[in-house]
Write a protein that holds these residues in place. Structure first.
Motif, short mmCIF file in Angstrom:
data_model
loop_
_atom_site.label_atom_id
_atom_site.label_comp_id
_atom_site.label_asym_id
_atom_site.label_seq_id
_atom_site.Cartn_x
_atom_site.Cartn_y
_atom_site.Cartn_z
N SER A 15 0.78 -1.19 0.08
CA SER A 15 0.12 0.07 0.09
C SER A 15 0.87 1.21 0.05
O SER A 15 2.05 1.25 0.25
CB SER A 15 -0.89 -0.20 1.21
OG SER A 15 -0.46 0.09 2.35
N ARG A 17 0.80 5.95 -0.89
CA ARG A 17 0.02 7.07 -1.23
C ARG A 17 0.58 7.81 -2.37
O ARG A 17 1.83 8.05 -2.51
CB ARG A 17 -0.29 8.16 -0.10
CG ARG A 17 -1.29 9.09 -0.01
CD ARG A 17 -1.32 10.10 0.93
NE ARG A 17 -1.28 9.48 2.18
CZ ARG A 17 -2.42 9.36 3.05
NH1 ARG A 17 -3.44 9.84 2.30
NH2 ARG A 17 -2.64 8.93 3.99
N SER A 36 -6.26 11.33 -6.19
CA SER A 36 -7.32 10.22 -6.43
C SER A 36 -7.53 9.92 -7.97
O SER A 36 -6.93 10.71 -8.91
CB SER A 36 -8.66 10.46 -5.90
OG SER A 36 -9.12 11.78 -6.67
N GLY A 37 -7.62 8.68 -8.05
CA GLY A 37 -7.86 8.06 -9.33
C GLY A 37 -6.61 7.93 -10.26
O GLY A 37 -6.87 7.66 -11.38
N ASP A 39 -3.55 5.53 -11.47
CA ASP A 39 -3.26 4.24 -11.40
C ASP A 39 -1.87 3.96 -11.19
O ASP A 39 -0.94 4.57 -11.24
CB ASP A 39 -3.59 3.74 -13.22
CG ASP A 39 -4.72 3.80 -13.71
OD1 ASP A 39 -5.61 3.76 -12.85
OD2 ASP A 39 -4.99 4.09 -15.06
N ALA A 48 -3.97 -0.74 -9.66
CA ALA A 48 -5.11 -0.44 -8.49
C ALA A 48 -4.91 1.12 -8.57
O ALA A 48 -4.01 1.93 -8.98
CB ALA A 48 -4.49 -0.88 -7.20
N LYS A 49 -6.47 1.50 -8.56
CA LYS A 49 -6.54 3.14 -8.54
C LYS A 49 -6.58 3.74 -6.91
O LYS A 49 -6.95 3.17 -6.11
CB LYS A 49 -7.81 3.36 -8.91
CG LYS A 49 -7.78 3.39 -10.66
CD LYS A 49 -9.15 3.85 -11.35
CE LYS A 49 -9.21 3.69 -12.63
NZ LYS A 49 -8.07 4.76 -13.47
N THR A 50 -5.78 4.73 -6.89
CA THR A 50 -5.86 5.53 -5.82
C THR A 50 -7.28 6.01 -5.06
O THR A 50 -8.23 6.48 -6.06
CB THR A 50 -4.92 6.58 -5.60
OG1 THR A 50 -5.25 7.51 -6.74
CG2 THR A 50 -3.51 6.40 -5.96
N ASN A 51 -7.76 5.99 -4.04
CA ASN A 51 -8.85 6.34 -3.58
C ASN A 51 -8.61 8.12 -3.55
O ASN A 51 -7.99 8.78 -3.53
CB ASN A 51 -9.41 5.57 -2.29
CG ASN A 51 -8.46 5.76 -1.00
OD1 ASN A 51 -7.55 6.77 -1.06
ND2 ASN A 51 -8.47 5.30 -0.01
N LYS A 52 -10.05 8.48 -2.55
CA LYS A 52 -10.03 10.02 -2.63
C LYS A 52 -8.79 10.41 -1.65
O LYS A 52 -8.35 11.51 -1.47
CB LYS A 52 -11.32 10.34 -1.97
CG LYS A 52 -11.76 9.68 -0.23
CD LYS A 52 -12.98 10.17 0.02
CE LYS A 52 -13.20 9.61 1.55
NZ LYS A 52 -14.38 10.19 1.89
N ASN A 53 -8.19 9.77 -0.83
CA ASN A 53 -7.15 10.02 0.04
C ASN A 53 -5.88 9.73 -0.90
O ASN A 53 -4.76 9.86 -0.15
CB ASN A 53 -7.19 9.24 1.43
CG ASN A 53 -8.42 9.88 2.39
OD1 ASN A 53 -8.84 10.69 2.31
ND2 ASN A 53 -9.22 8.78 2.64
N TYR A 56 -3.44 3.71 -2.32
CA TYR A 56 -3.61 2.35 -3.15
C TYR A 56 -3.52 1.40 -2.23
O TYR A 56 -2.66 1.28 -1.32
CB TYR A 56 -2.94 2.60 -4.59
CG TYR A 56 -1.42 2.24 -4.10
CD1 TYR A 56 -0.90 0.89 -4.23
CD2 TYR A 56 -0.50 3.47 -3.97
CE1 TYR A 56 0.56 0.72 -3.72
CE2 TYR A 56 0.74 3.22 -3.65
CZ TYR A 56 1.34 1.85 -3.55
OH TYR A 56 2.74 1.72 -3.31
#
Length: 208
Positions: A15, A17, A36-37, A39, A48-53, A56
């Motif tokens: 994982s 950021r 966010s978003g 790749d 994997a795409k990153t989330n709003k924070n 990934y």
């Protein structure tokens, strides 16, 4: 019965950021902006795409050697990372964290010239030196017909600028290395590199 090779089963977790490193310290803090978003690719295939924070996660990764990088293809060209691809090893139940601090890329430009009077300044009658090869932390470029050079798409940080290939019978006027610091998104202009001609030894004849 067959024994289960646990080291070949995917029980590792990776994982991290992806964020804009506003203060260029390589650490996610209150001043930085998560992305966010974005790749993130592991071993060149799984994404994997990153989330709003900006976070990934890769779950159940097999043990062994892996590489991971962030795909910047969907971002503006001026966005970059100091180190896009990173390699790492995983073992059973490993938990690996790899962050990707990004910043706005900068550039360094200037002139290589022949300092005929060796005064450290480019005077009106002095001209740029063409076809000089310069290195900037391993990146190479060549001066044009007017002696102008430019390095683009540089992540923020300190760089060493040094000439590699010079015109015949010349050498750098400044013997010390030239250090330049590139701030995020900065266009650092006016880096002057002076060259001077080598002095040929005088032939002295002694008459009896």
């Amino acid at each position: 019965s067959k024994s289960l090779d646990l080291d070949r089963v995917g029980f590792s977790f990776i994982s991290g950021r992806v964020f804009m490193d506003v203060n260029s310290n390589g650490i996610f803090d209150v001043a930085d902006k998560p992305l966010s978003g974005t790749d993130v690719v592991i071993d060149g295939t799984i994404e994997a795409k990153t989330n709003k924070n900006g976070v990934y996660v890769f779950s159940f990764v097999r043990s062994g050697r892996h590489s991971i990088d962030v795909n910047l293809g969907s971002m503006p060209a001026e966005i970059g990372a100091m180190q896009r691809r990173q390699a790492f090893d995983t073992r059973l139940l490993s938990q690996v964290r790899i962050d990707f601090p990004l910043d706005v890329l900068g550039s360094v430009s200037g002139v290589v010239y022949l300092d005929q009077n060796n005064d450290g300044e480019m005077d009106g009658d002095e001209r740029g030196a063409p076809n000089v090869v310069l290195a900037l932390n391993g990146f190479l470029t060549t001066t044009d017909e007017q002696g102008v050079f430019r390095f683009a798409n540089l992540a923020s940080g300190t760089y060493v600028l040094e000439p590699r290939t010079l015109p015949p019978e010349t050498y750098p006027a400044q013997k010390q290395m030239l250090y330049v610091y590139v701030q995020p998104g900065a266009d650092l202009k006016g880096c002057m590199v002076a060259l001077v001609k080598k002095e040929r030894p005088a032939n002295i004849k002694v008459f009896d």
